[in-house]
Design an enzyme around this catalytic site. Sequence first.
Site, PDB file in Angstrom:
ATOM      1  N   ARG A  99       0.824  -1.215   0.000  1.00 48.65           N
ATOM      2  CA  ARG A  99       0.000   0.000   0.000  1.00 48.65           C
ATOM      3  C   ARG A  99       0.858   1.266   0.000  1.00 48.65           C
ATOM      4  NH1 ARG A  99      -2.229   1.386   4.381  1.00 48.65           N
ATOM      5  NH2 ARG A  99      -2.724  -0.710   5.102  1.00 48.65           N
TER       6      ARG A  99
ATOM      7  N   TYR B 106     -16.797  15.101 -16.526  1.00 49.19           N
ATOM      8  CA  TYR B 106     -17.266  13.715 -16.529  1.00 49.19           C
ATOM      9  C   TYR B 106     -18.358  13.573 -15.447  1.00 49.19           C
ATOM     10  CZ  TYR B 106     -17.309   8.796 -15.309  1.00 49.19           C
ATOM     11  OH  TYR B 106     -17.714   7.537 -15.011  1.00 49.19           O
TER      12      TYR B 106
ATOM     13  N   ASP C 186      -8.305  17.845 -16.080  1.00 57.85           N
ATOM     14  CA  ASP C 186      -8.544  16.458 -16.492  1.00 57.85           C
ATOM     15  C   ASP C 186      -8.178  16.357 -17.971  1.00 57.85           C
ATOM     16  OD1 ASP C 186      -9.657  14.038 -17.402  1.00 57.85           O
ATOM     17  OD2 ASP C 186     -11.167  14.044 -15.817  1.00 57.85           O
TER      18      ASP C 186
ATOM     19  N   LYS D  99      -8.906   4.816 -19.818  1.00 54.95           N
ATOM     20  CA  LYS D  99      -9.283   5.204 -21.173  1.00 54.95           C
ATOM     21  C   LYS D  99      -8.077   5.071 -22.108  1.00 54.95           C
ATOM     22  CE  LYS D  99     -13.039   6.093 -18.873  1.00 54.95           C
ATOM     23  NZ  LYS D  99     -13.380   7.415 -18.351  1.00 54.95           N
TER      24      LYS D  99
HETATM   25  C1  LIG Z   1     -13.908   7.949 -17.091  1.00 56.41           C
HETATM   26  C2  LIG Z   1     -13.504   9.312 -16.693  1.00 56.41           C
HETATM   27  C3  LIG Z   1     -13.166   9.604 -15.370  1.00 56.41           C
HETATM   28  C4  LIG Z   1     -13.286   8.587 -14.255  1.00 56.41           C
HETATM   29  O1  LIG Z   1     -12.341   7.585 -14.407  1.00 56.41           O
HETATM   30  P1  LIG Z   1     -12.538   6.049 -13.881  1.00 56.41           P
HETATM   31  O2  LIG Z   1     -11.261   5.416 -14.285  1.00 56.41           O
HETATM   32  O3  LIG Z   1     -13.757   5.526 -14.568  1.00 56.41           O
HETATM   33  O4  LIG Z   1     -12.737   6.139 -12.419  1.00 56.41           O
HETATM   34  C5  LIG Z   1     -12.723  10.882 -15.080  1.00 56.41           C
HETATM   35  N1  LIG Z   1     -12.621  11.824 -16.042  1.00 56.41           N
HETATM   36  C6  LIG Z   1     -12.955  11.582 -17.324  1.00 56.41           C
HETATM   37  C7  LIG Z   1     -12.838  12.665 -18.340  1.00 56.41           C
HETATM   38  C8  LIG Z   1     -13.413  10.318 -17.694  1.00 56.41           C
HETATM   39  O5  LIG Z   1     -13.753  10.095 -18.970  1.00 56.41           O
END
Ligand SMILES: *Cc1c(COP(=O)(O)O)cnc(C)c1O
Length: 397
Positions: free
Chosen positions: A72, A126, A191, A216
């Site tokens: 951890r 998101y 982001d 992603k």
């Molecule tokens: C999917 C997504 C998230 C969240 O990510 P997870 O890996 O699903 O927790 C945050 N920001 C954007 C722009 C996303 O597309």
Amino acid sequence: MENAAAAAPASRALATDAVHAGREDLAELGLHAPPLDLSTTYPSYDAAAEAARIDAFAETGARLDGPPVYARLDNPTTARFETALAALEGTEAAVAFASGMAALTAVLLARAAEGLRHVVAVRPLYGCSDHLLTAGLLGTEVTWTDPAGIADALRPDTGLVMVETPANPTLAEVDLRAVRHACGSVPLLVDNTFATPVLQRPAEEGARMVLHSATKYLGGHGDVMGGVVACDEESARALRRIRFATGGVLHPLAGYLLLRGLSTLPVRVRAASRTAADLARRLAADPRVARVHYPSVGGAMVSFETYGDPLEVVAGVRLITPAVSLGSVDTLIQHPASISHRIVDEGDRRSAGVSDRLLRMSVGLEDVEDLWRDLTGALGGRGRPAAAARPAELLGS
Ligand SMILES: *Cc1c(COP(=O)(O)O)cnc(C)c1O
């Protein structure tokens, strides 16, 4: 330190870092592929030395010298991914988490620990990021504003300004330099999930923290969940302490897959972006499509509004997968008002530009003609209402 590959030279191109960063020590170790360390614990016969290392970590959040003590705290495989992503984003450090939402949670907790619970944010984000800020699950208080309102929305207890560009799901873009200026001394979190460091490096524009849902594009194959924050070392130390205390760690196998994903990130993003730009042009010229969103920065995401029922398009695709998420090698389509942004209040969703007719498509690596054949079939026969004026077609480019 055995698990921290030396920082990459600043002059190296992104495509080179994508395949070499985080792997600098491999030849010396007599290896070609990175080792995968699944250990949850690490042997040590010197408990006094371990105590001193734990004290040092608890006080500073600096990465441990030597083995991690316990999984951890750190992991050598995940550390390679962190080193590589920091090189691609041009930051001092990166801290990986179990998901994008775990990464955002750690950022909010780290700011709250300083007594700074107020966040200024720009919609759309998101859906679950919007929800996490709005629902106050972490005691966060949020002021939503447009980019021009950021400076006026700041308070003495503002710990963070958060934007997404291009934003999920409208692909709206913000001017990062202007936003950075408006933030003053408050850290800006961008982001960068949609653009990836291949198309945009927010740290170069002054963002203090760059967040990715690594699930992603960084992973890129729809088979690994993760999140990461690329940032300066001071911010990274705060995030490592939160990660240790709250436990949202990335599994080492995920770290391995994400490091592997980074090596093809530039070619995947550039190839899918070419196809996406082509599909955006075809959609914009199609009488069944009311509006197309494609960002000026490029990318492999296309959003569009249909004159007909968008749910019929989702039901009608055969090659394209009707599924939430994005950034995989294959093409996905979904209806944000039903899925990715369902958790956002209807009124907030609409005022952020997320129309009930909007479809969001993540373009993969298939041949463009095969994708177009599937899409045009799914769009069906319904065109614009007779004599209706065409709304704006290709936004933002
Ligand atoms: C999917 C997504 C998230 C969240 O990510 P997870 O890996 O699903 O927790 C945050 N920001 C954007 C722009 C996303 O597309």
